[in-house]
Design an enzyme around this catalytic site. Structure first.
Site, short mmCIF file in Angstrom:
data_model
loop_
_atom_site.label_atom_id
_atom_site.label_comp_id
_atom_site.label_asym_id
_atom_site.label_seq_id
_atom_site.Cartn_x
_atom_site.Cartn_y
_atom_site.Cartn_z
N HIS A 101 -23.07 -7.17 -7.53
CA HIS A 101 -23.26 -8.12 -8.63
C HIS A 101 -22.12 -7.86 -9.62
CE1 HIS A 101 -27.48 -7.37 -7.35
NE2 HIS A 101 -27.74 -8.59 -7.74
N ASP A 104 -22.77 -4.97 -11.85
CA ASP A 104 -22.80 -3.62 -11.25
C ASP A 104 -21.44 -2.97 -11.39
OD1 ASP A 104 -25.22 -4.49 -10.07
OD2 ASP A 104 -24.24 -4.89 -8.14
N GLU A 232 -31.29 -16.66 -1.46
CA GLU A 232 -32.12 -15.53 -1.01
C GLU A 232 -33.56 -15.72 -1.46
OE1 GLU A 232 -30.42 -11.60 -1.69
OE2 GLU A 232 -32.42 -10.76 -1.93
N GLU A 268 -34.44 -11.20 3.17
CA GLU A 268 -34.71 -9.78 2.90
C GLU A 268 -36.11 -9.41 3.37
OE1 GLU A 268 -33.29 -8.29 -0.82
OE2 GLU A 268 -34.98 -6.93 -1.04
N HIS A 271 -38.89 -9.07 0.78
CA HIS A 271 -39.24 -10.36 0.18
C HIS A 271 -40.13 -11.15 1.13
CE1 HIS A 271 -35.34 -10.30 -2.47
NE2 HIS A 271 -36.11 -9.24 -2.65
N ASP A 296 -30.72 -9.01 4.11
CA ASP A 296 -30.82 -7.83 3.25
C ASP A 296 -31.83 -6.91 3.93
OD1 ASP A 296 -28.96 -8.57 1.44
OD2 ASP A 296 -30.32 -8.76 -0.28
N ASP A 309 -38.20 -1.84 -1.86
CA ASP A 309 -36.80 -1.74 -1.39
C ASP A 309 -36.50 -0.41 -0.69
OD1 ASP A 309 -35.98 -4.26 -2.21
OD2 ASP A 309 -35.14 -3.57 -4.12
N ASP A 339 -29.98 -3.56 1.16
CA ASP A 339 -30.48 -3.77 -0.20
C ASP A 339 -31.69 -2.86 -0.35
OD1 ASP A 339 -31.08 -4.64 -2.68
OD2 ASP A 339 -31.29 -6.76 -2.21
#
Ligand code: XUL
Ligand code: CO
Length: 436
Positions: A101, A104, A232, A268, A271, A296, A309, A339
């Site tokens: 990102h 980040d 996403e 992901e 998710h 992800d 995660d 991720d």
């Protein structure tokens, strides 16, 4: 200086009998499985946010991860040190890709212009690092959820001023991704949703989000960025309801707003499970719509209802994922982005290696198992047999739109009661276990 002294040079493949936790037991980058080198099936990426910016902080306690690359006072110096640490880690681990990102990699300044300047400075540095090491960018993205200005969403905010801020930030994040030769760009709707419908114009917010995506598509063309856009899905967290709640909701959104040609999905695992689906369900739904772009890779905890995660370690899960990927023929622009974050108690830098090595080995085993299952052919044969009736004259005429309700009636009058057949679920579950 070395931030990761526990690995002198590069993590090596030592084979399944190795007892070295800092070696691969199954992942051999160049080993060909199902017609392709392992590294090309996976296109592994490290997520900058969790691995280099994660602190282990939780609502009950202070950070547990005190990283040497975060020691400098000056935020921009810190950002350079973090980039050094990141490329040292990518190289030692032997992955080809990374993801980030904007916030980040570069600190937010006191003004928008200062933030943009910080980002451009760090991107120039990352570009040098990429050239030195050969590590490439899988995708970039913008953090449109951490700053309090985005408390009520970014593109879906009730205030167009916040929309403008988010759109401007996306513009610079796209520039950054383009400058680094990114193969994709991800839109995860960080706070694009609502906490209560009492204060929300839902359809207008969805239209606003679609506008941002159309503007991004236009800007992409303007700057000549050829990477793939991804959306996403995630059902909740941080908001109570996220508009991109699952693959089906995303596909509906993309179709409703004429965006199917411009975005694929980045799916992901955690998710998917938060949405009440399996990962395979989500992958299958996207793949069959021609919209599976990237993954992800992580895992949730069955007993916890939030986005934990965790690193993927279940061979069953990785095998299922790899069956879908082999059926798709592999990624084009996408890859497997970890991720995932190490647990709060796993605060040593060595834990970052254990976690990624474990994830890569789990996927290597998954690939080998998936290939064996598909090559064996019994699974496909069972499924084909189950649907075999559709190959007949009546089935084909229904599928080709060449028959009516009256034809169906005539068929029933001639053939009488259908014969029920077993779905063979337990047989197939045991068949999969033969290969694990
Ligand atoms: C959040 C999440 C993000 C996206 C990128 O749950 O998955 O890290 O992948 O913004
Ligand atoms: Co993600």
């Amino acid at each position: 200086m070395a931030y990761f002294p526990e690995v002198a040079d590069r993590v090596q493949y030592e084979g399944p009998s190795s007892r070295n936790p800092l070696a691969f037991k199954h992942y051999e980058a160049d080993r060909v499985v199902a017609g392709k080198a392992m590294k090309d099936w996976f296109r592994f990426a490290v997520a900058y946010w969790h691995t280099f910016k994660g602190t282990g902080q939780d609502p009950f306690g202070a950070p547990t991860m005190v990283r040497e690359w975060e020691a400098a006072e000056d935020p921009l110096v810190r950002a350079h040190h973090t980039m050094d640490a990141a490329f040292e880690f990518f190289t030692k681990l032997g992955v080809e890709y990374w993801c980030f990102h904007d916030r980040d990699i570069a600190p937010e300044g006191t003004t928008f212009a200062e933030s943009a300047h910080n980002l451009a400075t760090i991107v120039a540095y990352a570009k040098e690092k990429q050239a030195e090491t050969g590590v490439k960018l899988l995708w970039g993205t913008a953090n449109l959820f951490s700053n309090p200005r985005y408390q009520a969403g970014a593109a879906t905010n009730p205030d167009p001023h916040v929309y403008a801020y988010a759109a401007a930030q996306v513009k610079h994040a796209l520039d950054a991704t383009h400058a680094l030769g990114g193969e994709g760009y991800t839109f995860w709707g960080g706070r694009e949703g609502y906490d209560t419908l009492l204060n929300t114009k839902m359809q207008q917010e969805r239209e606003q989000f679609a506008r941002l995506l159309h503007q991004a598509v236009a800007y992409k063309k303007e700057i000549g960025f050829e990477g793939q856009f991804y959306i996403e899905p995630k059902p909740k967290e941080p908001t109570k309801h996220q508009y991109d709640s699952d693959v089906a909701a995303c596909l509906n959104f993309l179709r409703e707003f004429d965006l199917m040609d411009h975005l694929k999905l980045n799916i992901e695992t955690n998710h998917a499970t938060l949405a009440g689906h399996t990962m395979v369900h989500e992958l299958r739904s996207a793949r069959e719509a021609g919209a599976l772009g990237s993954i992800d890779a992580n895992a949730g905890d069955e007993l916890l209802g939030w986005d934990t995660d965790q690193f993927p370690t279940s061979i069953y899960l990785t095998s299922e994922i790899m069956i879908e990927l082999i059926r798709m023929g592999g990624f084009t622009t996408g890859g497997l982005n970890f991720d995932a974050k190490v647990r709060r108690q796993s605060h040593d830098t060595a834990d970052l290696f254990f976690a990624h090595i474990g994830g890569m080995d789990a996927f290597a085993r998954g690939l080998i198992i998936a290939d064996r299952i598909l090559t064996d052919g019994r699974l496909d044969a069972e499924v084909d047999e189950r649907y075999a009736g559709w190959q007949g004259e009546f089935g084909q005429s229904v599928l080709s739109d060449g028959s009516s309700l009256a034809d169906a009636e005539a068929y029933v009058l001639t053939h009488g009661e259908p014969t029920r057949r077993s779905g063979r679920q337990e047989k197939l579950e045991s068949l999969i276990n033969e290969f694990l």
